[in-house]
Every structure is written in structure tokens, then in C-alpha cells.
Design an enzyme around this catalytic site. Structure first.
Site, PDB file in Angstrom:
ATOM      1  CB  THR A   9      -0.933   0.022   1.233  1.00 25.55           C
ATOM      2  OG1 THR A   9      -0.132  -0.059   2.428  1.00 25.55           O
ATOM      3  CG2 THR A   9      -1.903  -1.145   1.196  1.00 25.55           C
ATOM      4  NE  ARG A  37      -0.573   2.662   8.839  1.00 24.02           N
ATOM      5  CZ  ARG A  37       0.691   2.422   9.136  1.00 24.02           C
ATOM      6  NH1 ARG A  37       0.994   1.773  10.259  1.00 24.02           N
ATOM      7  NH2 ARG A  37       1.659   2.816   8.327  1.00 24.02           N
ATOM      8  NE  ARG A  97      19.564  -1.030  -0.458  1.00 27.99           N
ATOM      9  CZ  ARG A  97      19.036   0.163  -0.318  1.00 27.99           C
ATOM     10  NH1 ARG A  97      19.741   1.155   0.230  1.00 27.99           N
ATOM     11  NH2 ARG A  97      17.802   0.390  -0.714  1.00 27.99           N
ATOM     12  CB  CYS A 126      16.629   5.391  -5.474  1.00 27.69           C
ATOM     13  SG  CYS A 126      16.745   6.556  -4.100  1.00 27.69           S
ATOM     14  N   GLY A 157      11.584  10.383  -2.635  1.00 35.18           N
ATOM     15  CA  GLY A 157      12.554   9.518  -1.969  1.00 35.18           C
ATOM     16  C   GLY A 157      12.277   9.376  -0.487  1.00 35.18           C
ATOM     17  NE  ARG A 226      14.658  14.054   0.533  1.00 35.36           N
ATOM     18  CZ  ARG A 226      14.782  12.763   0.234  1.00 35.36           C
ATOM     19  NH1 ARG A 226      14.674  12.352  -1.025  1.00 35.36           N
ATOM     20  NH2 ARG A 226      15.053  11.868   1.180  1.00 35.36           N
ATOM     21  CG  HIS A 233      16.432  10.723  -6.679  1.00 36.81           C
ATOM     22  ND1 HIS A 233      15.346  11.436  -6.221  1.00 36.81           N
ATOM     23  CD2 HIS A 233      16.665   9.742  -5.750  1.00 36.81           C
ATOM     24  CE1 HIS A 233      14.931  10.897  -5.071  1.00 36.81           C
ATOM     25  NE2 HIS A 233      15.714   9.881  -4.774  1.00 36.81           N
TER      26      HIS A 233
END
Length: 337
Positions: A9, A37, A97, A126, A157, A226, A233
Site C-alpha cells: 500500500t 492498519r 545490502r 535509488c 525519496g 533533498r 533524482h
């Protein structure tokens, strides 16, 4: 094939469903998994509604594949449970990772590291994915000595809450996802700060790049930022090679790399931008030029949709490799030999 999407979701999970559908992945039964939830809610996949369930219920259905986008804590707990039943897990969090026993995969670069017994496979960060894709052929040809990268990362992101804060601020309100206002601002701060002054996001780019390109000697310095952009990006990448190169050859190497598109015509104002990369699966590269301040230096600018190639698409491409290799649905007893 029974396929679970954990975090179905969320922003990336929803995109995973879209990419699975776009690529006609052979899903016979979808198991959308989310937190308590969301249990009982519906997600749409291939024109049908599927009910969101718990991880335990999904595991009981014995899926062949589970694609995760639910955060590191969830992956740490649930990925081994799925793997124990012979289900392949492609995990989008950072948790696995750098585990030396877990492959970190960008399929166009290093799908060959995968083994049939690799039941947990990590999807890279990413920003790392979009950088290493054009760099891989250059490293093979010239040997990358050093990378200096500055990123310009969109609010997607940071997930749905990042988008909500930007939209709220543009409407005159406030948000709480970022430590400062993001609209009309730039934050040199992604993820938490480490004792040496770098952020976790910056060190992900350092360590993941070395692992994917299979060269721990590459020096990498990253600054992640950011920006008030909704999606896509961008990165300014400076490279220093061990060996000399011809600029036209370097451009051709990148152009020939699957998943890379060159957009480099400054005379006509053609260069990659997040607004034109959005909802596309490629990494777009431009502003390619020599760095005249250092021997064997190259500058480039690359842009990609961070939710697609930077997350959902790369994960589904890994699943497609497993499918092509004939491992999905193959009995455990056959894979161990």
C-alpha cells in the site's frame, strides 16, 4: 505463480504492482501484505481487487516470490521467514545490502552474481542504481579511480509523507517529514548523520557502488541533497579514471549500455531533467564533458525516476532474471545441487 508484495500500500509498493502488471509478470495469485492498519483493504491489480493481508497469512500461501518495500526493520524480521519456505525475496530496504552473503543487484550490471540458493536478494539504493548504470561500462574500459557525486533528490525519496509536506507548504501549510521547510529550499541532509559528518545515504552510495562494481578500491565521495521536486533524482558525477579515454568512446560506451539513454545536445538545450524522466525506466545521461582540472577526468549529469528504476523497476527486473533462470517454483532439493 503466487507472488507477495510486502508494503503493497506504500508509494514504492504500489509502483511495484504497476510494474509487475506492465511487464506481464506471470502472477496467478497476488498476496498484498501491509501493516495491521491496512489489513482488509483492497489493492487493484490487473483489473481485480486483492485483499491486503498479514505476512503470516501470506507465508502460509507459500509464494514463490516476495518483493519487499516496507523498511529495514520489517525486512530484517520477515525476509528470513519467507526465505525459509523456499520463497525468493527481493528486498528494497537497506538492511541486507552490505551483508556479504546477500547479492546486491542491478541486473544490467551484475545479474551473474545470482545463485539459485540466494533466497534473499538486495535492491540497491535509488541514487546508487542510477549512478552505477552508466558508470559500469566506463569502469570496465578505463578503471574508475575516484567518484565525486552530488545528488539532487526529489521528495518522493522520502515516501508519501515527503510529497505531503511539499504540497502542504505550497498551499501555505506545514509538514513534519523534513527537519526544515522543503518548498523553496534545499536540504543538504538525507537520512541521519554519522559521527564523521557524512549521512547514511551518502555512505550507502560509497559502499554499494564498490560492491556492485566489484571493486573496493574505488574512492567515492558523496553529498546527498533533498530538493523541492516531486519525482526524479538528479546527480552531478565527476570521475577520475586510471587510464586515458576518448570522449566520443566514453559516450558510446554509455549509450550502448542497456537502460541508459544519452540526452546531450547543449546547443539545443537538451539535457536530462527529472520532469522528463518521470514515469520512465531508463537512466538519462547528459552534460558529458572532460574535467580539464585533472588527468583522465570526466563530468556527467544523470537523472532517473527514483520510484521506478531506483526501486520498483529494478526489483521486478531482478525477479525477471530469477524467472528466466527457471528458479521460481523449482523445488528446494533441486537448487541445492
Amino acid at each position: 505463480m503466487i507472488v507477495a508484495v510486502v508494503g503493497a500500500t506504500g508509494l514504492v509498493g504500489s509502483k511495484m504492482l504497476q510494474v509487475l502488471e506492465e511487464r506481464a509478470f506471470p502472477v496467478t495469485e497476488l498476496l498484498p501484505v501491509a501493516s495491521e492498519r491496512s489489513w482488509g483493504k483492497k489493492v487493484l491489480f490487473r483489473g481485480r481487487e486483492w485483499t491486503v493481508m498479514s505476512a503470516s497469512d501470506a507465508i502460509a500461501r507459500k509464494p514463490a516470490l516476495a518483493i519487499f518495500s516496507a523498511g529495514g526493520a520489517v525486512s530484517a524480521q520477515l525476509a528470513p521467514r519467507f526465505a525459509e519456505i523456499g520463497c525468493y525475496v527481493v528486498d528494497n530496504s537497506s538492511y541486507w545490502r552490505m551483508d556479504p552473503s546477500v547479492p546486491l543487484v542491478v541486473p544490467e550490471i551484475n545479474a551473474d552474481v545470482l545463485k539459485p540458493t540466494d533466497y534473499i536478494i538486495a535492491n540497491p539504493n535509488c541514487s546508487t542504481i542510477q549512478m552505477v548504470l552508466p558508470l559500469a561500462p566506463l569502469h570496465k574500459a578505463y578503471g574508475i579511480k575516484r567518484i565525486v557525486v552530488s545528488t539532487y533528490q526529489s521528495v518522493t525519496g522520502a515516501g508519501q509523507k515527503g510529497i505531503e509536506q511539499l504540497e502542504a507548504e505550497r498551499a501555505g501549510g506545514t509538514g513534519s517529514k523534513f527537519p526544515h521547510q522543503i518548498d523553496l529550499n534545499v536540504l543538504p541532509h538525507i537520512d541521519s548523520f554519522l559521527p564523521d559528518g557524512y549521512t547514511k545515504e551518502e555512505m550507502k552510495m560509497v559502499n554499494e557502488t564498490r560492491k556492485i562494481l566489484r571493486d573496493p578500491s574505488i574512492a567515492v565521495s558523496a553529498t546527498t541533497v533533498r530538493v523541492p521536486v516531486k519525482g526524479g533524482h538528479s546527480e552531478s558525477v565527476n570521475l577520475e579514471f586510471h587510464r586515458p579515454f576518448e570522449l566520443t568512446d566514453a559516450v558510446k560506451l554509455m549509450a550502448d549500455m542497456p537502460g541508459v539513454v544519452i540526452q546531450d545536445d547543449p546547443a539545443n538545450n537538451l539535457y536530462p531533467m527529472p520532469i522528463t524522466a518521470w514515469e520512465k525506466d531508463d537512466v538519462f545521461v547528459g552534460r558529458i564533458r572532460r574535467d580539464t582540472s585533472v588527468e583522465n577526468g570526466l563530468n556527467l549529469w544523470c537523472v532517473s525516476d527514483n520510484i521506478r528504476k531506483g526501486a520498483a523497476t529494478n526489483a521486478v527486473q531482478i525477479a525477471q532474471v530469477l524467472l528466466r533462470n527457471g528458479w521460481l517454483g523449482c523445488p528446494l532439493s533441486l537448487k541445492s545441487h
